[in-house]
Design a protein around this motif. Structure first.
Motif, PDB file in Angstrom:
ATOM      1  N   ASN A  84      -5.412  33.313 -12.109  1.00 33.30           N
ATOM      2  CA  ASN A  84      -7.072  33.620 -12.269  1.00 33.30           C
ATOM      3  C   ASN A  84      -7.441  33.398 -13.781  1.00 33.30           C
ATOM      4  O   ASN A  84      -6.585  34.134 -14.612  1.00 33.30           O
ATOM      5  CB  ASN A  84      -7.469  34.789 -11.726  1.00 33.30           C
ATOM      6  CG  ASN A  84      -9.115  35.019 -12.066  1.00 33.30           C
ATOM      7  OD1 ASN A  84      -9.879  34.518 -11.687  1.00 33.30           O
ATOM      8  ND2 ASN A  84      -9.120  36.200 -13.064  1.00 33.30           N
ATOM      9  N   LYS A  85      -8.398  32.787 -14.000  1.00 35.10           N
ATOM     10  CA  LYS A  85      -8.770  32.400 -15.383  1.00 35.10           C
ATOM     11  C   LYS A  85     -10.364  33.318 -15.550  1.00 35.10           C
ATOM     12  O   LYS A  85     -10.827  33.737 -16.396  1.00 35.10           O
ATOM     13  CB  LYS A  85      -8.958  31.223 -15.967  1.00 35.10           C
ATOM     14  CG  LYS A  85      -7.920  30.471 -15.891  1.00 35.10           C
ATOM     15  CD  LYS A  85      -6.368  30.943 -16.560  1.00 35.10           C
ATOM     16  CE  LYS A  85      -6.758  31.139 -18.045  1.00 35.10           C
ATOM     17  NZ  LYS A  85      -5.641  31.471 -18.465  1.00 35.10           N
ATOM     18  N   LEU A  86     -10.967  33.126 -14.282  1.00 34.81           N
ATOM     19  CA  LEU A  86     -12.415  33.877 -14.292  1.00 34.81           C
ATOM     20  C   LEU A  86     -12.825  33.825 -12.882  1.00 34.81           C
ATOM     21  O   LEU A  86     -12.495  32.667 -12.244  1.00 34.81           O
ATOM     22  CB  LEU A  86     -13.377  33.169 -14.958  1.00 34.81           C
ATOM     23  CG  LEU A  86     -14.789  33.806 -14.878  1.00 34.81           C
ATOM     24  CD1 LEU A  86     -14.946  35.108 -15.393  1.00 34.81           C
ATOM     25  CD2 LEU A  86     -16.109  32.762 -15.546  1.00 34.81           C
ATOM     26  N   ALA A  87     -13.004  34.830 -12.324  1.00 33.83           N
ATOM     27  CA  ALA A  87     -13.523  35.111 -11.117  1.00 33.83           C
ATOM     28  C   ALA A  87     -14.947  35.942 -11.098  1.00 33.83           C
ATOM     29  O   ALA A  87     -15.143  37.084 -12.101  1.00 33.83           O
ATOM     30  CB  ALA A  87     -12.741  36.352 -10.088  1.00 33.83           C
ATOM     31  N   ILE A  88     -15.982  35.434 -10.465  1.00 34.20           N
ATOM     32  CA  ILE A  88     -17.310  35.962 -10.723  1.00 34.20           C
ATOM     33  C   ILE A  88     -17.985  36.092  -9.333  1.00 34.20           C
ATOM     34  O   ILE A  88     -17.689  35.238  -8.415  1.00 34.20           O
ATOM     35  CB  ILE A  88     -18.191  35.161 -11.586  1.00 34.20           C
ATOM     36  CG1 ILE A  88     -17.992  33.544 -11.089  1.00 34.20           C
ATOM     37  CG2 ILE A  88     -17.641  35.347 -13.046  1.00 34.20           C
ATOM     38  CD1 ILE A  88     -18.798  32.656 -12.119  1.00 34.20           C
ATOM     39  N   GLY A  89     -18.695  36.874  -9.217  1.00 36.34           N
ATOM     40  CA  GLY A  89     -19.372  37.191  -7.820  1.00 36.34           C
ATOM     41  C   GLY A  89     -20.737  38.179  -8.062  1.00 36.34           C
ATOM     42  O   GLY A  89     -20.816  38.897  -8.976  1.00 36.34           O
ATOM     43  N   LEU A  90     -21.751  38.073  -6.910  1.00 41.37           N
ATOM     44  CA  LEU A  90     -22.587  38.957  -6.967  1.00 41.37           C
ATOM     45  C   LEU A  90     -22.439  40.026  -6.072  1.00 41.37           C
ATOM     46  O   LEU A  90     -21.732  39.719  -4.869  1.00 41.37           O
ATOM     47  CB  LEU A  90     -24.021  38.406  -6.487  1.00 41.37           C
ATOM     48  CG  LEU A  90     -24.806  37.479  -7.363  1.00 41.37           C
ATOM     49  CD1 LEU A  90     -25.803  36.823  -6.710  1.00 41.37           C
ATOM     50  CD2 LEU A  90     -25.020  38.051  -8.596  1.00 41.37           C
ATOM     51  N   VAL A  91     -22.602  41.444  -6.307  1.00 41.66           N
ATOM     52  CA  VAL A  91     -22.289  42.419  -5.358  1.00 41.66           C
ATOM     53  C   VAL A  91     -23.379  42.538  -4.254  1.00 41.66           C
ATOM     54  O   VAL A  91     -23.116  43.047  -3.054  1.00 41.66           O
ATOM     55  CB  VAL A  91     -22.255  43.756  -5.955  1.00 41.66           C
ATOM     56  CG1 VAL A  91     -21.745  44.980  -5.173  1.00 41.66           C
ATOM     57  CG2 VAL A  91     -21.064  43.424  -7.217  1.00 41.66           C
ATOM     58  N   ILE A 140     -10.258  38.026  -4.842  1.00 40.06           N
ATOM     59  CA  ILE A 140     -11.284  38.159  -3.482  1.00 40.06           C
ATOM     60  C   ILE A 140     -11.244  39.408  -3.344  1.00 40.06           C
ATOM     61  O   ILE A 140     -12.384  40.177  -2.988  1.00 40.06           O
ATOM     62  CB  ILE A 140     -10.869  37.195  -2.494  1.00 40.06           C
ATOM     63  CG1 ILE A 140     -10.759  35.834  -3.087  1.00 40.06           C
ATOM     64  CG2 ILE A 140     -12.144  37.123  -1.517  1.00 40.06           C
ATOM     65  CD1 ILE A 140     -10.380  34.539  -2.034  1.00 40.06           C
ATOM     66  N   PRO A 141      -9.990  40.187  -2.580  1.00 41.97           N
ATOM     67  CA  PRO A 141     -10.549  41.514  -2.328  1.00 41.97           C
ATOM     68  C   PRO A 141     -10.770  42.596  -3.010  1.00 41.97           C
ATOM     69  O   PRO A 141     -11.592  43.564  -2.905  1.00 41.97           O
ATOM     70  CB  PRO A 141      -9.065  42.246  -1.739  1.00 41.97           C
ATOM     71  CG  PRO A 141      -8.160  41.150  -2.376  1.00 41.97           C
ATOM     72  CD  PRO A 141      -8.876  39.860  -2.383  1.00 41.97           C
ATOM     73  N   LEU A 142     -10.688  42.144  -4.597  1.00 42.36           N
ATOM     74  CA  LEU A 142     -11.172  43.164  -5.682  1.00 42.36           C
ATOM     75  C   LEU A 142     -12.479  42.988  -5.443  1.00 42.36           C
ATOM     76  O   LEU A 142     -13.505  43.809  -5.918  1.00 42.36           O
ATOM     77  CB  LEU A 142     -10.577  42.751  -6.915  1.00 42.36           C
ATOM     78  CG  LEU A 142      -9.266  42.966  -7.257  1.00 42.36           C
ATOM     79  CD1 LEU A 142      -8.548  42.824  -8.497  1.00 42.36           C
ATOM     80  CD2 LEU A 142      -8.702  44.664  -7.027  1.00 42.36           C
ATOM     81  N   ALA A 390     -11.721  34.818   2.733  1.00 42.55           N
ATOM     82  CA  ALA A 390     -13.149  35.288   2.518  1.00 42.55           C
ATOM     83  C   ALA A 390     -13.241  37.122   3.235  1.00 42.55           C
ATOM     84  O   ALA A 390     -13.987  37.718   2.461  1.00 42.55           O
ATOM     85  CB  ALA A 390     -14.131  34.658   3.404  1.00 42.55           C
ATOM     86  N   LEU A 391     -12.549  37.107   4.366  1.00 44.85           N
ATOM     87  CA  LEU A 391     -12.805  38.216   5.113  1.00 44.85           C
ATOM     88  C   LEU A 391     -11.700  39.297   5.126  1.00 44.85           C
ATOM     89  O   LEU A 391     -11.737  40.496   5.212  1.00 44.85           O
ATOM     90  CB  LEU A 391     -12.989  37.948   6.686  1.00 44.85           C
ATOM     91  CG  LEU A 391     -14.398  37.342   6.755  1.00 44.85           C
ATOM     92  CD1 LEU A 391     -14.244  36.939   8.225  1.00 44.85           C
ATOM     93  CD2 LEU A 391     -15.579  37.864   6.161  1.00 44.85           C
ATOM     94  N   GLY A 392     -10.379  38.854   4.508  1.00 47.83           N
ATOM     95  CA  GLY A 392      -9.252  39.570   4.476  1.00 47.83           C
ATOM     96  C   GLY A 392      -8.421  39.719   5.805  1.00 47.83           C
ATOM     97  O   GLY A 392      -8.845  39.183   6.565  1.00 47.83           O
ATOM     98  N   ASP A 393      -7.438  40.616   5.821  1.00 43.73           N
ATOM     99  CA  ASP A 393      -6.526  40.600   6.864  1.00 43.73           C
ATOM    100  C   ASP A 393      -7.108  41.775   8.046  1.00 43.73           C
ATOM    101  O   ASP A 393      -8.016  42.361   7.698  1.00 43.73           O
ATOM    102  CB  ASP A 393      -5.264  40.971   6.271  1.00 43.73           C
ATOM    103  CG  ASP A 393      -4.395  40.150   5.427  1.00 43.73           C
ATOM    104  OD1 ASP A 393      -4.536  38.737   5.920  1.00 43.73           O
ATOM    105  OD2 ASP A 393      -3.831  40.616   4.311  1.00 43.73           O
TER     106      ASP A 393
END
Length: 538
Positions: A84-91, A140-142, A390-393
């Motif tokens: 990863n170099k940058l992960a971004i998202g809206l909560v 993604i899980p973070l 997207a959804l995890g295990d």
């Protein structure tokens, strides 16, 4: 990294750092932006929930939009080592938002903008970012940890293999064909039966370039066509007695212009919207005069016919739109629909498909299906991987129904099933036309899945992407592993005893392999032919 927020003409420098969460208040503004600039140094790829694989390059412009009913507002950039170099998202995942990243060749950066539409119910949101060096899939899980905690209790039978009528026959359904097909599906080991599109209009039609233009013109009333199904209630009971759960296809937002519902809604201001497409307009979920009758119809189907659930399709046809936001209304409609379905059957099955197989929908759906991938086993696996990321295990991820032409090679039929071992297998072919060899392949792989479904549902999944291509999918729990190999040059090392399934285009040499063919018969040597598998002892 500098981050600016802007609402109501107010620019604020919010933060500078490598990781954090910004809590943003919209005030009275209906729209706003979050802007930042990230260096492109050591950035070679990216991923968001609409990409079946990682990006094969870093494009000049990346543009996409998200909302509660379509995609998830998360993007990550990474290098060739998948770091990863940058992960971004809206909560806050309920709002309509638009993401753009534009390459700035002068500064060597991506200029990134999030545009957010603030509805009446959404006045505050949080913006999350992280530049920590770790595998990008671990980001993604973070991000999901920041979201509202959603507890899910899935019925046990959502993990069982599914037969769907769609590709096999499209809209050319009859009661006789459906019951014969259901009986054969039960015999092959399937436990759920989906009656797809075609049950609620008289037309006997198949999808083709000439029929698709007006395909949905009679959709919207959700009444069983008695010409096709003269005894639908008895039909459902007979199929259920075969040992099959019975799901019915619906698309509550699609209102065909030849339907009685269209005649009722067309003169109600704000009840319908959108351009005419393939025979339909869209129902506006925020309009009570439109949405309440539709919710009543959906609930009534379960009540009248004692169904085991619904395949809820096309919720993603209401696209994110920051100028005309509907995300909040879409989520409320979906949540109310799930509530009404469960009122009639507390453990009902509710199938959602790819675009709305996102964290916000975990409380509403019970199984999340890969997007349409007819004939294409590799795309099916890629889309299963999309949803798992997207959804995890631990979430029931269903394959799109495997579908192949009548003259398909046995090795490719086997590849279809191998791809589906990363999810819950689903099939949609004309079962009466299966050759003896094709039927044998089906029986073997459905049996393989059922035998190992306990391991498969508890596995933690990892996906190897290099250069934008999926090399392998590996599921692992404490005692077993399973690797689906797409690239013969990238065979993963299993950490425990388990299976290697060869979906690639070349034989695999794996020392110590106990090889079996696509009928389950043992093969001599340690070479795994295409479409075959092996058990590896550790």
């Amino acid at each position: 990294m500098r981050i600016f927020t802007q609402f109501a003409e107010k620019n604020v420098l919010e933060s500078q750092g490598t990781a954090g969460v910004l809590d943003v208040s919209t005030g009275n503004a209906k729209r706003g932006t979050v802007k930042l600039s990230m260096s492109i140094a050591d950035v070679h790829s990216y991923w968001h929930s609409f990409l079946p694989s990682a990006g094969e390059r870093i494009p000049w412009t990346i543009e996409t939009a998200f909302a509660a009913q379509r995609g998830m507002p998360f993007v990550t950039f990474f290098n060739t080592a998948n770091i990863n170099k940058l992960a971004i998202g809206l909560v806050n995942c309920d709002c309509d938002c638009k993401f753009s990243g534009k390459m700035n060749q002068e500064t060597g950066c991506y200029d990134i903008t999030w545009e957010i539409s603030a509805s009446e119910g959404i006045k505050n949101f949080s913006f999350w970012y992280d530049q920590t060096s770790r595998p990008w899939q671990d980001e993604i899980p973070l991000w999901r940890e920041r979201l509202e905690n959603i507890s899910c209790d899935y019925p046990a039978y959502v993990w069982e293999p599914v037969f769907c009528t769609w590709y096999a026959v499209h809209g050319a359904l009859t009661q006789e064909w459906t019951e014969k097909t259901a009986a054969k599906a039960a015999d092959l080991g399937f436990k759920t039966f989906i009656l797809d599109d075609g049950w609620c209009y008289p037309d006997m039609k198949r999808v083709s370039p000439t029929t698709i233009g007006t395909w949905y013109e009679k959709i919207g009333d959700w009444q069983v066509d008695t010409g096709k199904f003269p005894d639908f209630k008895g039909h459902v009971e007979r199929v259920q007695k075969m040992g099959l759960k019975y799901l019915l296809w619906v698309a509550p937002y699609l209102i065909g212009d030849h339907s009685a519902m269209y005649e009722k809604l067309k003169n109600i201001p704000g009840a319908l919207f959108g351009e005419y497409l393939e025979g339909y307009y869209k129902l506006a979920p925020e309009n009570a005069e439109a949405s309440e009758p539709m919710l009543d119809l959906m609930e009534g189907l379960l009540k009248e016919y004692k169904l085991d659930g619904l395949k809820v399709d096309f919720l993603d046809q209401i696209h994110p739109d920051i100028d005309d936001p509907r995300a909040e209304a879409c989520y409320k409609f979906t949540a109310e629909l799930a509530k009404r379905i469960r009122k009639q059957k507390s453990d009902a099955m509710i199938e959602f498909r790819q675009s709305y197989a996102v964290p916000r929908m975990l409380a509403c759906g019970t199984q999340f299906r890969a997007g349409d991938a007819p004939f294409d086993f590799l795309l099916n696996l890629r889309r299963i991987a999309q949803i798992r990321l997207a959804l995890g295990d631990g979430v029931p991820v269903h394959a799109d129904p495997a579908y192949w032409p009548a003259d398909e090679l046995p090795v490719n039929i086997s590849r279809h099933f191998i791809a589906m071992m990363a999810g819950v297998p689903m099939l949609s072919v004309e079962l009466a036309d299966l050759s003896a060899e094709a039927e044998s392949i089906c029986r073997f792989w459905i049996g393989f899945y059922q035998k190992h479904s306990g391991f498969l549902r508890s596995a933690r999944w990892k996906f190897d992407y290099t250069g934008g291509q999926l090399g392998s999918a590996v599921g692992i729990n404490n005692s077993r592993s399973l690797a689906i190999v797409c690239d013969p040059c990238r065979v993963p090392e299993l950490p425990t005893s388990g299976w290697v399934l060869n979906m690639s285009y070349a034989p695999l040499t794996v020392p110590g392999a106990e090889v079996f063919d696509w009928n389950g018969n043992a093969l001599a040597g340690d070479v795994i032919p295409e479409g075959c598998g092996a058990f590896i002892k550790r």
